[in-house]
Scaffold this motif. Structure first.
Motif, mmCIF file in Angstrom:
data_model
loop_
_atom_site.group_PDB
_atom_site.id
_atom_site.type_symbol
_atom_site.label_atom_id
_atom_site.label_comp_id
_atom_site.label_asym_id
_atom_site.label_seq_id
_atom_site.Cartn_x
_atom_site.Cartn_y
_atom_site.Cartn_z
ATOM 1 N N HIS A 29 -36.687 -144.062 -17.022
ATOM 2 C CA HIS A 29 -37.351 -142.885 -16.478
ATOM 3 C C HIS A 29 -38.132 -143.286 -15.233
ATOM 4 O O HIS A 29 -38.250 -144.469 -14.903
ATOM 5 N N ARG A 52 -48.671 -135.676 -23.633
ATOM 6 C CA ARG A 52 -48.489 -135.128 -22.278
ATOM 7 C C ARG A 52 -47.270 -135.700 -21.578
ATOM 8 O O ARG A 52 -46.697 -135.070 -20.695
ATOM 9 N N THR A 53 -46.896 -136.913 -21.928
ATOM 10 C CA THR A 53 -45.785 -137.584 -21.269
ATOM 11 C C THR A 53 -44.765 -138.021 -22.317
ATOM 12 O O THR A 53 -44.928 -137.768 -23.503
ATOM 13 N N GLY A 54 -43.730 -138.733 -21.867
ATOM 14 C CA GLY A 54 -42.724 -139.222 -22.793
ATOM 15 C C GLY A 54 -43.028 -140.592 -23.354
ATOM 16 O O GLY A 54 -42.155 -141.210 -23.980
ATOM 17 N N TYR A 55 -44.260 -141.079 -23.169
ATOM 18 C CA TYR A 55 -44.612 -142.406 -23.680
ATOM 19 C C TYR A 55 -44.439 -142.453 -25.198
ATOM 20 O O TYR A 55 -44.997 -141.603 -25.921
ATOM 21 N N GLU A 91 -49.614 -139.794 -27.901
ATOM 22 C CA GLU A 91 -49.423 -139.309 -26.536
ATOM 23 C C GLU A 91 -48.527 -138.069 -26.569
ATOM 24 O O GLU A 91 -47.405 -138.103 -27.082
ATOM 25 N N GLN A 133 -36.586 -140.607 -24.317
ATOM 26 C CA GLN A 133 -37.460 -141.764 -24.529
ATOM 27 C C GLN A 133 -36.668 -143.062 -24.636
ATOM 28 O O GLN A 133 -37.242 -144.140 -24.525
ATOM 29 N N ASP A 158 -42.004 -142.243 -13.204
ATOM 30 C CA ASP A 158 -43.281 -141.600 -13.489
ATOM 31 C C ASP A 158 -43.587 -140.460 -12.521
ATOM 32 O O ASP A 158 -44.112 -139.428 -12.920
ATOM 33 N N TRP A 159 -43.294 -140.652 -11.228
ATOM 34 C CA TRP A 159 -43.542 -139.638 -10.204
ATOM 35 C C TRP A 159 -42.457 -139.764 -9.144
ATOM 36 O O TRP A 159 -41.938 -140.849 -8.899
#
Length: 225
Positions: free
Chosen positions: A108, A43-46, A41, A104, A110-111
Motif C-alpha cells: 500500500h 482509521r487506516t488499514g494498519y 486502529e 491489508q 500512505d499518501w
C-alpha cells in the motif's frame, strides 16, 4: 549511529536506515509499556493497535528525540527546509493473516504526495520482520502521486476480484529493511510498501513482547524561506 541511504527502484527513491539511533531506546519501550492499552486502529488499514502520542503525553519526549536526531538527515537527503508533524504513535501488529482484509495483505501507500514522509523506529527484538518496498507490475508504479492513485486503484480492484492471494501475484519486491531494535527507517509515504512477518510471528499486544514501533508522519516543505 550508523547511517545508510539507499536508492530504491528505477525511481531511486531514498530510504534512510539508521542503526543504534537513540541513546535511551529502552526508555521509549518503558513509556509504551506504561500505556494501559493500545486501542485497535480503525482509521487506516494498519493491521493492529495504536496509541496516539499527543503533546501532553510523556512519550512526546521520545518523539522530540527522534525528530532532533533525524531532522538534519531529512533536510539534507530530501532537500527540504523544514517539516511539520501531523501524527505520532506507538504501534503493534496484532492482526493474524487469517483476520486481515485483502488490502491489508498487499502493498500500500500512505499518501499520494512525495512530500509526506514516514519515520519508524523499531523498539522490539522480534526476528525476521521488517518493511519491504514494491513495484506494482501491471501499472509499473513504485510510488503513487497525483493521478496515479486512481489508476492504481482501478488495477488493484480488478486484481482483488481475481482472488489471487498474496503480494507476489501482482507485485515485484524491490528492497527490504529488517526491523532491528533501535533501528530508524525513513521513507516517502507514496512508496508502495508492506510489513513482512515470519510464520511463527506472535501478534502480541504486549509492548514488551510484540512488534513495537514508534511511528511519526511528517509533511516536508521546500524553499519556504
Amino acid at each position: 549511529m550508523q547511517v545508510g541511504v539507499y536508492e530504491v527502484g528505477r525511481s531511486k527513491s531514498k530510504v534512510i536506515v539508521i542503526d543504534d539511533f537513540l541513546r535511551n531506546a529502552q526508555d521509549a519501550v518503558d513509556a509504551a509499556a506504561a500505556v494501559p492499552a493500545f486501542p485497535p486502529e480503525t482509521r487506516t488499514g494498519y493491521p493492529g493497535r495504536r496509541h496516539q502520542i499527543g503533546p501532553a503525553d510523556k512519550a512526546s519526549l521520545c518523539v522530540m528525540d527522534i525528530l532532533k536526531g533525524a531532522g538534519p538527515l531529512i533536510q539534507s537527503q530530501y532537500g527540504v527546509d523544514n517539516f511539520r508533524v501531523f501524527e505520532a504513535s506507538f504501534s503493534l501488529v496484532t492482526t493474524p493473516p487469517a483476520e486481515m482484509s485483502h488490502r491489508q495483505r498487499i502493498p500500500h501507500y500512505d499518501w499520494d504526495d512525495p512530500n509526506y514522509l514516514a519515520i519508524m523506529l523499531h523498539l522490539h527484538r522480534v526476528p525476521d520482520t521488517g518493511t519491504a518496498f514494491y513495484r506494482h507490475v501491471a501499472s509499473d508504479l513504485e510510488q503513487v502521486s497525483g493521478g496515479a492513485a486512481s489508476r492504481l486503484g482501478r488495477r488493484v480492484q480488478a486484481e482483488i476480484a481475481e482472488c489471487r492471494p498474496g503480494p507476489d501475484a501482482h507485485y515485484e519486491k524491490l528492497f527490504q529493511v529488517e526491523g532491528r531494535f533501535n533501528r530508524l527507517v525513513i521513507y516517502q509515504g507514496c512508496l508502495l510498501h508492506s510489513g513482512y512477518f515470519p510464520p511463527e510471528f506472535n501478534y502480541s499486544s504486549d509492548p514488551r513482547a510484540g512488534r513495537l514501533t514508534a511511528n511519526i508522519f511528517i509533511q516536508t516543505a521546500k524553499n519556504s524561506g
